[in-house]
Write a protein that holds these residues in place. Structure first.
Motif, PDB file in Angstrom:
ATOM      1  N   GLN A  77       0.459   4.947   0.491  1.00 25.35           N
ATOM      2  CA  GLN A  77      -0.554   6.162   0.944  1.00 25.35           C
ATOM      3  C   GLN A  77      -0.137   7.424   0.730  1.00 25.35           C
ATOM      4  OE1 GLN A  77      -3.550   4.927   4.327  1.00 25.35           O
ATOM      5  NE2 GLN A  77      -1.762   5.810   5.425  1.00 25.35           N
ATOM      6  N   ARG A 111      -5.077   5.754  -1.400  1.00 29.18           N
ATOM      7  CA  ARG A 111      -4.199   4.360  -1.341  1.00 29.18           C
ATOM      8  C   ARG A 111      -4.267   3.797  -2.597  1.00 29.18           C
ATOM      9  NH1 ARG A 111      -4.675   1.350   3.837  1.00 29.18           N
ATOM     10  NH2 ARG A 111      -5.371  -0.430   2.503  1.00 29.18           N
ATOM     11  N   VAL A 117       0.828  -0.997  -0.120  1.00 29.60           N
ATOM     12  CA  VAL A 117       0.027   0.137  -0.107  1.00 29.60           C
ATOM     13  C   VAL A 117       1.092   1.219   0.121  1.00 29.60           C
ATOM     14  CG1 VAL A 117      -1.580   1.308   1.319  1.00 29.60           C
ATOM     15  CG2 VAL A 117      -1.896  -1.161   1.257  1.00 29.60           C
ATOM     16  N   SER A 156       3.846  11.185   0.740  1.00 27.07           N
ATOM     17  CA  SER A 156       3.506   9.936  -0.194  1.00 27.07           C
ATOM     18  C   SER A 156       4.701   9.015  -0.073  1.00 27.07           C
ATOM     19  CB  SER A 156       2.793  10.108  -1.471  1.00 27.07           C
ATOM     20  OG  SER A 156       2.185   8.981  -1.986  1.00 27.07           O
TER      21      SER A 156
END
Length: 501
Positions: A75, A251, A73, A93
Protein backbone atom coordinates in the motif's frame (compact mmCIF):
# COMPACT_ATOMS: atom_id res chain seq x y z
CA UNK A 1 13.45 0.21 -14.84
CA UNK A 2 12.47 3.63 -16.12
CA UNK A 3 13.15 4.03 -19.82
CA UNK A 4 12.45 1.93 -22.84
CA UNK A 5 14.59 1.89 -25.95
CA UNK A 6 12.84 -0.87 -27.89
CA UNK A 7 9.09 -1.45 -27.75
CA UNK A 8 7.17 -4.26 -29.34
CA UNK A 9 3.44 -3.58 -29.10
CA UNK A 10 1.23 -6.59 -29.66
CA UNK A 11 -2.49 -7.09 -29.36
CA UNK A 12 -3.80 -9.46 -26.70
CA UNK A 13 -6.11 -10.93 -29.31
CA UNK A 14 -3.18 -12.20 -31.37
CA UNK A 15 -0.85 -13.31 -28.58
CA UNK A 16 0.16 -16.97 -28.67
CA UNK A 17 -0.79 -19.40 -25.95
CA UNK A 18 1.80 -20.26 -23.30
CA UNK A 19 3.31 -23.72 -23.09
CA UNK A 20 2.16 -24.57 -19.56
CA UNK A 21 2.88 -28.28 -19.59
CA UNK A 22 5.97 -29.90 -18.15
CA UNK A 23 6.61 -27.48 -15.27
CA UNK A 24 6.94 -28.51 -11.63
CA UNK A 25 6.27 -26.17 -8.68
CA UNK A 26 9.41 -25.66 -6.57
CA UNK A 27 8.70 -22.48 -4.56
CA UNK A 28 5.64 -20.40 -3.78
CA UNK A 29 4.02 -17.98 -1.40
CA UNK A 30 0.23 -18.15 -1.26
CA UNK A 31 0.05 -15.43 1.43
CA UNK A 32 -2.38 -17.49 3.51
CA UNK A 33 -0.80 -16.83 6.90
CA UNK A 34 -1.33 -14.13 9.48
CA UNK A 35 1.86 -12.25 8.60
CA UNK A 36 4.43 -11.99 5.85
CA UNK A 37 6.74 -15.02 5.81
CA UNK A 38 10.11 -13.71 7.01
CA UNK A 39 11.80 -16.89 5.78
CA UNK A 40 10.91 -15.86 2.22
CA UNK A 41 10.83 -12.07 2.11
CA UNK A 42 12.84 -9.13 3.40
CA UNK A 43 11.87 -5.45 3.39
CA UNK A 44 14.18 -3.19 1.39
CA UNK A 45 13.82 0.16 3.14
CA UNK A 46 14.91 3.60 2.03
CA UNK A 47 13.93 6.89 0.47
CA UNK A 48 16.90 7.82 -1.70
CA UNK A 49 14.99 7.80 -4.98
CA UNK A 50 16.22 4.34 -6.02
CA UNK A 51 18.06 5.69 -9.06
CA UNK A 52 14.81 6.86 -10.66
CA UNK A 53 13.90 10.02 -8.71
CA UNK A 54 11.07 8.12 -7.03
CA UNK A 55 9.13 10.02 -4.37
CA UNK A 56 8.25 7.31 -1.84
CA UNK A 57 10.02 6.08 1.26
CA UNK A 58 9.96 2.27 1.41
CA UNK A 59 9.27 1.20 5.01
CA UNK A 60 8.90 -2.08 6.88
CA UNK A 61 5.68 -0.92 8.55
CA UNK A 62 2.45 -2.88 8.69
CA UNK A 63 0.68 0.09 7.08
CA UNK A 64 2.65 -0.41 3.86
CA UNK A 65 2.76 -4.21 3.51
CA UNK A 66 0.33 -6.65 5.10
CA UNK A 67 -1.69 -9.80 4.47
CA UNK A 68 -5.44 -9.49 3.97
CA UNK A 69 -7.97 -12.13 2.88
CA UNK A 70 -5.25 -14.51 1.70
CA UNK A 71 -3.38 -11.86 -0.28
CA UNK A 72 -0.36 -9.64 0.11
CA UNK A 73 -1.20 -5.95 -0.08
CA UNK A 74 1.50 -3.38 -0.77
CA UNK A 75 0.00 0.00 0.00
CA UNK A 76 1.30 3.40 -1.06
CA UNK A 77 0.19 6.23 1.20
CA UNK A 78 0.33 10.01 0.90
CA UNK A 79 1.90 11.01 4.22
CA UNK A 80 4.93 12.86 5.48
CA UNK A 81 7.55 10.35 6.64
CA UNK A 82 11.10 10.79 7.89
CA UNK A 83 13.31 7.73 7.85
CA UNK A 84 16.95 6.90 8.44
CA UNK A 85 19.55 9.66 8.13
CA UNK A 86 16.77 12.23 8.30
CA UNK A 87 15.47 11.54 4.78
CA UNK A 88 11.90 12.85 4.46
CA UNK A 89 9.35 11.93 1.81
CA UNK A 90 5.71 12.78 1.13
CA UNK A 91 4.74 9.19 0.30
CA UNK A 92 5.37 5.76 1.81
CA UNK A 93 5.20 2.29 0.31
CA UNK A 94 6.97 -1.08 0.50
CA UNK A 95 9.50 -3.07 -1.47
CA UNK A 96 9.85 -6.80 -0.74
CA UNK A 97 12.75 -8.97 -1.89
CA UNK A 98 13.88 -12.60 -1.60
CA UNK A 99 17.58 -11.73 -1.74
CA UNK A 100 19.60 -14.13 0.41
CA UNK A 101 16.53 -16.33 0.91
CA UNK A 102 15.52 -17.51 -2.56
CA UNK A 103 17.12 -17.10 -5.97
CA UNK A 104 16.66 -19.02 -9.16
CA UNK A 105 18.40 -19.70 -12.45
CA UNK A 106 15.76 -20.54 -15.05
CA UNK A 107 12.16 -21.53 -14.50
CA UNK A 108 8.61 -20.32 -14.92
CA UNK A 109 8.05 -17.40 -12.53
CA UNK A 110 4.51 -16.06 -12.08
CA UNK A 111 2.39 -13.86 -9.84
CA UNK A 112 -1.36 -13.27 -9.80
CA UNK A 113 -1.95 -9.60 -9.06
CA UNK A 114 -4.44 -6.78 -9.24
CA UNK A 115 -2.68 -3.55 -10.11
CA UNK A 116 -3.37 -0.06 -8.80
CA UNK A 117 -4.12 2.87 -11.09
CA UNK A 118 -3.45 6.57 -11.21
CA UNK A 119 -0.99 9.10 -12.56
CA UNK A 120 2.50 8.57 -11.11
CA UNK A 121 1.78 5.06 -9.79
CA UNK A 122 4.32 2.38 -10.74
CA UNK A 123 3.89 -1.27 -9.63
CA UNK A 124 6.59 -3.82 -10.51
CA UNK A 125 7.31 -7.55 -10.25
CA UNK A 126 10.91 -8.22 -11.22
CA UNK A 127 14.22 -10.00 -10.60
CA UNK A 128 17.82 -8.96 -9.91
CA UNK A 129 21.00 -11.00 -10.09
CA UNK A 130 21.84 -12.44 -6.68
CA UNK A 131 25.45 -11.30 -7.19
CA UNK A 132 24.49 -7.60 -7.34
CA UNK A 133 26.52 -6.74 -4.23
CA UNK A 134 29.61 -8.21 -5.83
CA UNK A 135 29.34 -7.06 -9.46
CA UNK A 136 26.89 -4.15 -9.26
CA UNK A 137 24.01 -3.12 -11.49
CA UNK A 138 23.47 -3.64 -14.41
CA UNK A 139 26.26 -6.24 -14.58
CA UNK A 140 24.15 -8.51 -12.36
CA UNK A 141 21.23 -8.44 -14.79
CA UNK A 142 17.64 -7.33 -14.26
CA UNK A 143 14.49 -9.06 -15.53
CA UNK A 144 11.35 -6.94 -15.29
CA UNK A 145 8.48 -9.43 -15.39
CA UNK A 146 5.71 -6.86 -14.99
CA UNK A 147 5.71 -3.08 -14.98
CA UNK A 148 2.84 -0.68 -15.50
CA UNK A 149 2.68 3.10 -15.21
CA UNK A 150 -0.45 4.99 -14.31
CA UNK A 151 -0.60 7.17 -17.39
CA UNK A 152 -0.80 4.00 -19.55
CA UNK A 153 -3.37 1.99 -17.58
CA UNK A 154 -3.86 -0.76 -20.19
CA UNK A 155 -0.20 -1.31 -21.15
CA UNK A 156 2.09 -3.97 -19.69
CA UNK A 157 5.89 -3.87 -20.05
CA UNK A 158 8.52 -6.61 -19.86
CA UNK A 159 12.19 -5.60 -19.98
CA UNK A 160 15.81 -6.73 -19.71
CA UNK A 161 18.67 -4.64 -18.34
CA UNK A 162 22.29 -5.74 -18.59
CA UNK A 163 25.78 -4.37 -19.22
CA UNK A 164 25.52 -1.94 -22.12
CA UNK A 165 21.73 -2.16 -22.39
CA UNK A 166 20.29 -0.62 -19.24
CA UNK A 167 18.22 2.42 -18.31
CA UNK A 168 17.43 4.30 -21.50
CA UNK A 169 19.12 1.58 -23.56
CA UNK A 170 17.16 -1.33 -22.07
CA UNK A 171 15.38 -3.84 -24.30
CA UNK A 172 11.65 -3.96 -23.78
CA UNK A 173 8.40 -5.38 -25.08
CA UNK A 174 4.89 -4.19 -24.33
CA UNK A 175 1.30 -5.25 -24.83
CA UNK A 176 -1.88 -3.18 -24.64
CA UNK A 177 -5.38 -4.46 -23.98
CA UNK A 178 -8.89 -3.02 -24.21
CA UNK A 179 -9.28 -2.51 -20.44
CA UNK A 180 -7.10 -1.06 -17.68
CA UNK A 181 -4.96 -3.69 -15.98
CA UNK A 182 -6.40 -2.50 -12.66
CA UNK A 183 -9.87 -3.72 -13.63
CA UNK A 184 -9.21 -7.32 -12.57
CA UNK A 185 -6.59 -9.82 -11.43
CA UNK A 186 -4.07 -10.99 -14.03
CA UNK A 187 -1.28 -13.57 -14.02
CA UNK A 188 2.04 -12.04 -15.06
CA UNK A 189 4.99 -14.33 -15.73
CA UNK A 190 8.06 -15.37 -17.64
CA UNK A 191 9.50 -18.61 -18.89
CA UNK A 192 13.25 -18.36 -18.49
CA UNK A 193 15.42 -21.00 -20.11
CA UNK A 194 19.01 -21.06 -21.39
CA UNK A 195 19.40 -18.31 -24.01
CA UNK A 196 15.73 -17.30 -24.06
CA UNK A 197 13.22 -15.43 -21.85
CA UNK A 198 9.52 -15.34 -22.78
CA UNK A 199 6.96 -12.97 -21.24
CA UNK A 200 3.30 -13.91 -20.63
CA UNK A 201 0.11 -12.36 -19.33
CA UNK A 202 -2.82 -14.64 -18.43
CA UNK A 203 -1.06 -17.50 -20.21
CA UNK A 204 -0.58 -15.55 -23.45
CA UNK A 205 2.88 -15.04 -24.89
CA UNK A 206 3.56 -11.43 -25.90
CA UNK A 207 7.34 -11.00 -25.99
CA UNK A 208 10.57 -13.01 -26.13
CA UNK A 209 14.29 -12.22 -26.13
CA UNK A 210 17.42 -14.21 -26.95
CA UNK A 211 21.10 -13.18 -26.97
CA UNK A 212 20.82 -12.39 -30.68
CA UNK A 213 18.53 -9.46 -29.80
CA UNK A 214 21.23 -7.70 -27.79
CA UNK A 215 23.18 -4.79 -29.23
CA UNK A 216 26.45 -5.78 -30.87
CA UNK A 217 29.20 -6.89 -28.47
CA UNK A 218 26.85 -6.90 -25.46
CA UNK A 219 26.79 -9.85 -23.07
CA UNK A 220 23.81 -12.00 -22.09
CA UNK A 221 24.07 -12.21 -18.29
CA UNK A 222 20.88 -14.18 -17.67
CA UNK A 223 22.57 -17.47 -16.84
CA UNK A 224 22.93 -16.95 -13.09
CA UNK A 225 20.68 -16.93 -10.01
CA UNK A 226 18.25 -14.00 -9.68
CA UNK A 227 16.05 -13.13 -6.71
CA UNK A 228 12.49 -11.76 -6.73
CA UNK A 229 11.21 -8.26 -5.99
CA UNK A 230 7.72 -6.79 -5.52
CA UNK A 231 7.21 -3.08 -5.05
CA UNK A 232 4.86 -0.17 -5.58
CA UNK A 233 6.69 3.06 -6.46
CA UNK A 234 5.32 6.59 -6.54
CA UNK A 235 6.62 9.04 -9.13
CA UNK A 236 9.92 8.99 -10.96
CA UNK A 237 11.38 9.85 -14.33
CA UNK A 238 9.41 7.27 -16.28
CA UNK A 239 5.87 7.43 -14.82
CA UNK A 240 6.00 11.09 -13.84
CA UNK A 241 4.68 12.37 -10.53
CA UNK A 242 1.18 12.10 -9.06
CA UNK A 243 -1.20 14.95 -9.83
CA UNK A 244 -4.56 16.16 -8.57
CA UNK A 245 -6.30 13.18 -10.17
CA UNK A 246 -4.26 10.61 -8.21
CA UNK A 247 -6.00 9.17 -5.17
CA UNK A 248 -4.41 7.54 -2.12
CA UNK A 249 -3.94 5.03 -0.68
CA UNK A 250 -3.01 2.93 -3.71
CA UNK A 251 -2.95 -0.87 -3.37
CA UNK A 252 -1.06 -3.59 -5.22
CA UNK A 253 -2.80 -6.88 -4.34
CA UNK A 254 -0.81 -10.11 -4.82
CA UNK A 255 -2.78 -13.36 -4.63
CA UNK A 256 0.27 -15.60 -5.00
CA UNK A 257 3.82 -15.88 -6.34
CA UNK A 258 4.93 -19.23 -7.80
CA UNK A 259 8.15 -20.55 -9.27
CA UNK A 260 8.32 -23.70 -11.37
CA UNK A 261 11.16 -25.67 -12.90
CA UNK A 262 11.08 -27.76 -16.03
CA UNK A 263 11.98 -31.39 -15.28
CA UNK A 264 15.54 -32.13 -16.26
CA UNK A 265 16.04 -33.18 -19.82
CA UNK A 266 17.79 -36.50 -20.08
CA UNK A 267 21.54 -36.15 -20.49
CA UNK A 268 23.65 -39.23 -21.26
CA UNK A 269 25.52 -39.02 -17.94
CA UNK A 270 22.80 -37.34 -15.88
CA UNK A 271 22.74 -34.03 -14.01
CA UNK A 272 25.22 -32.09 -11.89
CA UNK A 273 24.39 -29.24 -9.52
CA UNK A 274 26.91 -26.40 -9.30
CA UNK A 275 26.42 -24.55 -6.00
CA UNK A 276 28.20 -21.25 -5.39
CA UNK A 277 26.58 -19.72 -2.32
CA UNK A 278 28.81 -17.48 -0.20
CA UNK A 279 28.00 -16.33 3.30
CA UNK A 280 29.30 -13.14 4.91
CA UNK A 281 32.94 -12.57 4.04
CA UNK A 282 35.27 -12.75 1.07
CA UNK A 283 33.69 -13.71 -2.27
CA UNK A 284 35.82 -14.81 -5.21
CA UNK A 285 35.40 -12.98 -8.51
CA UNK A 286 35.89 -16.19 -10.49
CA UNK A 287 32.47 -17.74 -9.88
CA UNK A 288 30.89 -16.90 -13.23
CA UNK A 289 34.03 -18.14 -15.00
CA UNK A 290 33.94 -21.42 -13.10
CA UNK A 291 30.26 -21.97 -13.91
CA UNK A 292 30.83 -21.24 -17.60
CA UNK A 293 33.72 -23.71 -17.66
CA UNK A 294 31.72 -26.42 -15.89
CA UNK A 295 28.82 -25.97 -18.29
CA UNK A 296 31.17 -26.32 -21.23
CA UNK A 297 32.71 -29.46 -19.73
CA UNK A 298 29.25 -30.89 -19.16
CA UNK A 299 28.14 -30.18 -22.71
CA UNK A 300 31.24 -31.89 -24.07
CA UNK A 301 31.19 -34.86 -21.69
CA UNK A 302 27.44 -35.49 -21.64
CA UNK A 303 26.17 -34.25 -18.27
CA UNK A 304 23.73 -31.39 -17.71
CA UNK A 305 24.73 -28.58 -15.34
CA UNK A 306 22.36 -26.57 -13.15
CA UNK A 307 23.75 -23.56 -11.27
CA UNK A 308 22.23 -22.32 -8.02
CA UNK A 309 23.04 -20.09 -5.06
CA UNK A 310 19.72 -20.88 -3.38
CA UNK A 311 20.06 -23.13 -0.30
CA UNK A 312 16.39 -24.10 -0.65
CA UNK A 313 17.45 -26.47 -3.42
CA UNK A 314 18.81 -28.70 -0.65
CA UNK A 315 15.78 -30.89 -0.07
CA UNK A 316 15.43 -34.62 -0.66
CA UNK A 317 13.12 -34.12 -3.62
CA UNK A 318 15.07 -31.39 -5.37
CA UNK A 319 18.44 -33.14 -5.02
CA UNK A 320 17.17 -36.39 -6.54
CA UNK A 321 18.10 -35.56 -10.16
CA UNK A 322 21.78 -34.88 -9.41
CA UNK A 323 24.57 -37.42 -9.56
CA UNK A 324 27.07 -34.97 -8.10
CA UNK A 325 27.04 -31.58 -6.39
CA UNK A 326 29.93 -29.21 -7.12
CA UNK A 327 30.68 -26.57 -4.48
CA UNK A 328 32.54 -24.14 -6.72
CA UNK A 329 34.28 -21.32 -4.83
CA UNK A 330 31.64 -21.34 -2.12
CA UNK A 331 32.70 -19.85 1.20
CA UNK A 332 31.48 -19.43 4.77
CA UNK A 333 27.78 -20.22 5.36
CA UNK A 334 26.55 -22.45 2.55
CA UNK A 335 23.19 -23.12 4.22
CA UNK A 336 20.59 -21.12 6.12
CA UNK A 337 19.05 -23.87 8.23
CA UNK A 338 19.73 -27.35 9.54
CA UNK A 339 17.07 -28.99 7.37
CA UNK A 340 19.18 -28.05 4.32
CA UNK A 341 22.29 -29.53 5.92
CA UNK A 342 20.35 -32.69 6.75
CA UNK A 343 19.12 -33.04 3.16
CA UNK A 344 22.68 -32.67 1.86
CA UNK A 345 23.91 -35.27 4.35
CA UNK A 346 21.22 -37.73 3.27
CA UNK A 347 22.12 -37.09 -0.37
CA UNK A 348 25.74 -38.07 0.29
CA UNK A 349 24.73 -41.06 2.42
CA UNK A 350 22.66 -42.34 -0.52
CA UNK A 351 25.83 -42.37 -2.62
CA UNK A 352 25.81 -38.86 -4.09
CA UNK A 353 29.05 -37.33 -5.31
CA UNK A 354 30.63 -34.21 -3.80
CA UNK A 355 33.12 -32.01 -5.65
CA UNK A 356 34.86 -29.09 -3.94
CA UNK A 357 36.72 -26.42 -5.88
CA UNK A 358 39.17 -24.01 -4.25
CA UNK A 359 37.44 -22.16 -1.37
CA UNK A 360 34.78 -24.87 -0.93
CA UNK A 361 36.77 -26.05 2.10
CA UNK A 362 36.09 -22.61 3.61
CA UNK A 363 32.35 -23.33 3.62
CA UNK A 364 30.46 -24.40 6.74
CA UNK A 365 33.53 -24.03 8.94
CA UNK A 366 31.63 -24.90 12.09
CA UNK A 367 30.15 -28.15 10.75
CA UNK A 368 32.52 -31.08 11.35
CA UNK A 369 30.59 -33.46 9.09
CA UNK A 370 31.14 -31.13 6.14
CA UNK A 371 34.84 -30.80 7.01
CA UNK A 372 35.21 -34.57 7.02
CA UNK A 373 33.34 -34.84 3.71
CA UNK A 374 35.43 -32.13 2.05
CA UNK A 375 38.63 -33.61 3.47
CA UNK A 376 39.76 -30.63 5.52
CA UNK A 377 39.03 -27.11 6.68
CA UNK A 378 40.77 -24.16 5.03
CA UNK A 379 42.75 -22.07 7.53
CA UNK A 380 45.25 -19.94 5.56
CA UNK A 381 47.15 -19.33 2.36
CA UNK A 382 50.34 -17.36 1.71
CA UNK A 383 50.45 -14.79 -1.08
CA UNK A 384 49.75 -15.90 -4.64
CA UNK A 385 52.94 -17.34 -6.10
CA UNK A 386 54.27 -19.97 -8.47
CA UNK A 387 55.06 -23.33 -6.90
CA UNK A 388 55.80 -26.85 -8.07
CA UNK A 389 53.00 -29.43 -8.01
CA UNK A 390 53.75 -33.14 -8.08
CA UNK A 391 51.16 -35.69 -9.17
CA UNK A 392 50.86 -38.29 -6.43
CA UNK A 393 48.47 -40.68 -8.22
CA UNK A 394 49.05 -40.71 -11.97
CA UNK A 395 46.32 -43.28 -12.66
CA UNK A 396 43.34 -41.39 -11.29
CA UNK A 397 40.88 -39.84 -13.80
CA UNK A 398 41.59 -36.39 -12.32
CA UNK A 399 45.33 -36.69 -13.05
CA UNK A 400 45.45 -39.05 -16.02
CA UNK A 401 47.44 -37.56 -18.88
CA UNK A 402 48.85 -34.70 -16.80
CA UNK A 403 52.61 -34.15 -16.44
CA UNK A 404 54.18 -35.76 -13.38
CA UNK A 405 55.34 -32.31 -12.25
CA UNK A 406 54.25 -28.84 -13.29
CA UNK A 407 54.51 -25.26 -12.07
CA UNK A 408 51.33 -23.47 -11.05
CA UNK A 409 50.56 -19.92 -9.92
CA UNK A 410 47.79 -19.85 -7.32
CA UNK A 411 46.95 -19.57 -3.65
CA UNK A 412 48.47 -22.54 -1.82
CA UNK A 413 45.85 -23.63 0.71
CA UNK A 414 46.63 -24.93 4.19
CA UNK A 415 43.97 -27.18 5.75
CA UNK A 416 43.57 -28.19 9.38
CA UNK A 417 42.28 -30.49 10.67
CA UNK A 418 42.17 -32.90 7.76
CA UNK A 419 40.35 -36.17 7.25
CA UNK A 420 43.05 -38.86 7.58
CA UNK A 421 41.27 -40.93 4.93
CA UNK A 422 42.09 -38.67 1.98
CA UNK A 423 43.98 -40.07 -1.01
CA UNK A 424 46.21 -37.22 -2.30
CA UNK A 425 46.30 -36.49 -6.02
CA UNK A 426 48.43 -33.30 -6.04
CA UNK A 427 51.05 -32.36 -3.46
CA UNK A 428 53.61 -29.59 -3.04
CA UNK A 429 56.56 -28.92 -0.75
CA UNK A 430 55.46 -26.25 1.77
CA UNK A 431 59.06 -25.50 2.75
CA UNK A 432 59.64 -24.10 -0.74
CA UNK A 433 56.87 -21.52 -0.42
CA UNK A 434 57.50 -17.84 0.22
CA UNK A 435 55.63 -17.75 3.51
CA UNK A 436 57.06 -15.88 6.50
CA UNK A 437 54.21 -17.19 8.67
CA UNK A 438 54.83 -20.88 7.95
CA UNK A 439 56.34 -21.57 11.38
CA UNK A 440 53.05 -20.56 12.96
CA UNK A 441 51.30 -23.64 11.56
CA UNK A 442 52.54 -26.69 13.52
CA UNK A 443 50.45 -29.07 11.42
CA UNK A 444 52.65 -28.44 8.34
CA UNK A 445 55.92 -30.26 9.26
CA UNK A 446 54.33 -33.75 9.44
CA UNK A 447 53.48 -33.43 5.74
CA UNK A 448 57.17 -33.10 4.90
CA UNK A 449 57.48 -32.24 1.22
CA UNK A 450 53.98 -33.50 0.37
CA UNK A 451 51.30 -31.02 1.41
CA UNK A 452 48.04 -32.23 -0.23
CA UNK A 453 46.41 -29.82 -2.69
CA UNK A 454 43.93 -32.19 -4.37
CA UNK A 455 42.50 -35.47 -3.18
CA UNK A 456 39.74 -38.04 -3.29
CA UNK A 457 37.88 -39.56 -0.40
CA UNK A 458 35.07 -41.98 0.35
CA UNK A 459 33.11 -40.73 3.32
CA UNK A 460 29.73 -41.64 4.84
CA UNK A 461 28.54 -43.39 1.69
CA UNK A 462 29.58 -40.69 -0.77
CA UNK A 463 32.51 -39.91 -3.06
CA UNK A 464 34.59 -36.73 -2.66
CA UNK A 465 36.88 -35.05 -5.16
CA UNK A 466 38.50 -31.81 -4.01
CA UNK A 467 41.04 -29.49 -5.61
CA UNK A 468 42.51 -26.43 -3.93
CA UNK A 469 43.49 -24.99 -7.31
CA UNK A 470 41.38 -22.43 -9.15
CA UNK A 471 41.70 -18.97 -7.61
CA UNK A 472 42.24 -17.06 -10.85
CA UNK A 473 39.63 -16.48 -13.54
CA UNK A 474 42.05 -17.64 -16.22
CA UNK A 475 42.41 -21.02 -14.52
CA UNK A 476 38.96 -21.89 -15.88
CA UNK A 477 40.32 -21.60 -19.41
CA UNK A 478 43.47 -23.61 -18.72
CA UNK A 479 43.38 -27.02 -20.49
CA UNK A 480 45.37 -28.75 -17.73
CA UNK A 481 43.06 -27.52 -14.97
CA UNK A 482 39.92 -28.29 -17.00
CA UNK A 483 41.14 -31.84 -17.62
CA UNK A 484 41.78 -32.19 -13.88
CA UNK A 485 38.26 -30.92 -13.07
CA UNK A 486 36.50 -33.10 -15.62
CA UNK A 487 38.22 -36.28 -14.46
CA UNK A 488 37.39 -35.50 -10.84
CA UNK A 489 33.74 -34.75 -11.57
CA UNK A 490 33.30 -37.93 -13.61
CA UNK A 491 34.89 -39.93 -10.80
CA UNK A 492 32.57 -38.34 -8.22
CA UNK A 493 29.63 -39.24 -10.48
CA UNK A 494 30.83 -42.84 -10.59
CA UNK A 495 31.55 -42.60 -14.32
CA UNK A 496 35.34 -43.05 -14.28
CA UNK A 497 37.50 -45.79 -12.82
CA UNK A 498 40.11 -44.92 -10.22
CA UNK A 499 42.95 -46.73 -11.99
CA UNK A 500 43.83 -47.86 -15.48
CA UNK A 501 43.08 -51.50 -16.17
Amino acid sequence: MWARAFLILLSLAFAAAAQTGGWKLVWSDEFDGAALDAAKWTHADGGHGWGNNELQYYTNRQENAFLENGMLVIQARAEKYTGAAGVSRDYTSARLITKGKFARTYGRIEARMKLPSGQGIWPAFWMLGEDIDRVGWPECGEIDIMENIGREPATLYGTLHGPGYSGGESISGAISGPKPLSADFHVFGIEWEPNVIRWYVDGKLYFALTPSALPKDRRWVFDRPHHLLLNLAVGGRWPGNPDASTTFPQRLAVDWVRVYERPHQAAPLGNVLVYTRNGVGYVHDNIADSVAALRKLGAEAGFAVEWSEDPEIFSDERLKPFRAIVFSNSNNEAFLKDSQRDAFMRYVQRGGGYVGIHSATGSERGWDWYRMLAGGRFVYHPKIQTFLIRVKDTGHPATRGLPAKFEWSDECYYHDPMNPGIAPLFVTDPTKLDDPKRSGFPFLPPFGDSLPLAWTLRYDGGRTFYTALGHKKEHYRDPLFLRHLLGGILWAMGEAKESLE
